[in-house]
Design an enzyme around this catalytic site. Structure first.
Site, PDB file in Angstrom:
ATOM      1  N   LYS A 212       0.847  -1.206   0.000  1.00 16.26           N
ATOM      2  CA  LYS A 212       0.000   0.000   0.000  1.00 16.26           C
ATOM      3  C   LYS A 212       0.881   1.254   0.000  1.00 16.26           C
ATOM      4  CE  LYS A 212      -3.460   2.889   0.771  1.00 16.26           C
ATOM      5  NZ  LYS A 212      -4.374   3.259  -0.322  1.00 16.26           N
TER       6      LYS A 212
ATOM      7  N   CYS B 289      -2.760   9.602  -6.855  1.00 20.08           N
ATOM      8  CA  CYS B 289      -3.908   9.237  -6.018  1.00 20.08           C
ATOM      9  C   CYS B 289      -5.092  10.148  -6.322  1.00 20.08           C
ATOM     10  CB  CYS B 289      -3.559   9.321  -4.545  1.00 20.08           C
ATOM     11  SG  CYS B 289      -5.016   9.033  -3.510  1.00 20.08           S
TER      12      CYS B 289
HETATM   13  O1  RRO Z   1      -5.756   5.550  -0.707  1.00 22.80           O
HETATM   14  C1  RRO Z   1      -6.391   6.000  -1.677  1.00 22.80           C
HETATM   15  O2  RRO Z   1      -7.367   6.776  -1.544  1.00 22.80           O
HETATM   16  C2  RRO Z   1      -6.026   5.660  -3.066  1.00 22.80           C
HETATM   17  C3  RRO Z   1      -4.748   5.805  -3.568  1.00 22.80           C
HETATM   18 BR1  RRO Z   1      -3.280   6.287  -2.536  1.00 22.80          BR
HETATM   19  C4  RRO Z   1      -4.513   5.578  -4.953  1.00 22.80           C
HETATM   20  O3  RRO Z   1      -3.394   5.718  -5.497  1.00 22.80           O
HETATM   21  N1  RRO Z   1      -5.561   5.200  -5.723  1.00 22.80           N
HETATM   22  C5  RRO Z   1      -6.816   5.062  -5.208  1.00 22.80           C
HETATM   23  O4  RRO Z   1      -7.744   4.725  -5.965  1.00 22.80           O
HETATM   24  N2  RRO Z   1      -7.020   5.298  -3.878  1.00 22.80           N
END
Ligand code: RRO
Length: 293
Positions: free
Chosen positions: A35, A118
């Protein structure tokens, strides 16, 4: 680096906790992505922040993670447990990115994956200049392989601008695509499924966009960069299509969240049949072999 297959997990679902990482190590996934981590721990957005209907998902997770120092400890433990390549995802300012890169490098990560795409952060950094800066900082901080988690481009001009930036960098893996932002789904009770309303959209509905992005990278870079296709992979056929337009590996996000680690076995087994059916002796042979009319 050796990949025993072509499919593994996309950064995001079920890849933060030690037991989730162990489950990935024990699965047919050919590598493990962790993650996206940040310099400080983050709680993320209020719940509900994930929803799917079996085919598609929206998420507004907001980057919940234990912070890079704890993630580095988890990567170290994972590398002791498994010899699969580990893609360590992270995000932050250039200065933060450099600190995180050094820690993940030392922890034994095989590939450092910069995520500046993100969809759920206030300032989704999708400008080419911020990538230039971020990649420069990361390149100075490690000698290991680099990956870039790329946004979902909706037009060729913007994608080509990024190709120019990536061309100047020593990024080896182009991970395309992250969830396009601004998605909204309703649940069966007619409620907007996510507390923050909008979120990144994933699943079967983004496969065509993902294939479009992968195809353009392959046209631009040929064999100079390795493309990892992400978006709408639920079956061997989906993975095969990603290969045909230029990916050499695929990552699975929504389908892994929904079906768990069994999805990697399914995709690998079905892909084998698909390759045989179309006369390819290996996955490598199928890369970029989509027929153009
Ligand atoms: O954690 C998120 O809200 C998230 C991330 Br970092 C990302 O790169 N892509 C996504 O769909 N959610």
């Amino acid at each position: 680096m050796h990949f025993n297959g072509i499919a593994f997990n996309a950064s995001g679902p079920r890849d933060t906790e030690p037991e989730e990482l162990k489950a990935l190590a024990d699965s047919r996934a050919c590598a493990i992505t962790t993650k996206t981590a940040t310099i400080k721990p983050r709680k993320g957005n209020p719940k509900p922040r994930y929803y799917d209907d079996g085919d598609n998902s929206v998420n507004s997770m907001g980057l919940p993670n234990p912070g890079y120092e704890e993630m580095a400890r988890r990567i170290k433990a994972l590398k002791h447990y498994s010899d699969k390549p580990v893609f360590a995802s992270f995000s932050g300012s250039p200065r933060e990115a450099a600190a995180i890169t050094s820690a993940f490098d030392e922890a034994g990560a095989d590939v450092l994956e910069l995520n500046l795409s993100c969809p759920n952060l206030g300032k989704g950094k999708t400008e080419a200049e911020s990538w230039l800066e971020g990649l420069g900082a990361v390149e100075e901080a490690t000698k290991k392989s680099l990956a870039a988690k790329l946004p979902c481009f909706l037009n060729a001009c913007e994608q080509e601008l990024f190709c120019g930036v990536l061309e100047q960098s020593r990024v080896k893996y182009l991970v395309a695509v992250n969830s396009p932002g601004g998605g909204l789904m309703l649940n069966q009770k007619n409620e907007i499924a996510l507390k923050p309303l909008h979120g990144g959209y994933g699943g079967k509905g983004i496969k065509a966009l993902a294939l479009g992005n992968v195809f353009r990278y392959h046209e631009y870079f040929g064999n100079k960069k390795k493309i990892i296709g992400v978006g709408g992979v639920f079956s061997g056929r989906d993975a095969f299509e990603h290969l045909l337009v230029g990916a050499s590996l695929v990552e699975i996000g929504t389908a892994y969240q929904i079906h768990g680690t069994g999805i990697f076995t399914r995709v690998e087994n079905e892909l084998k049949t698909e390759l045989e059916k179309h006369g390819f002796k290996s996955a490598g042979e199928a890369i970029g072999k989509a027929i153009q009319l």
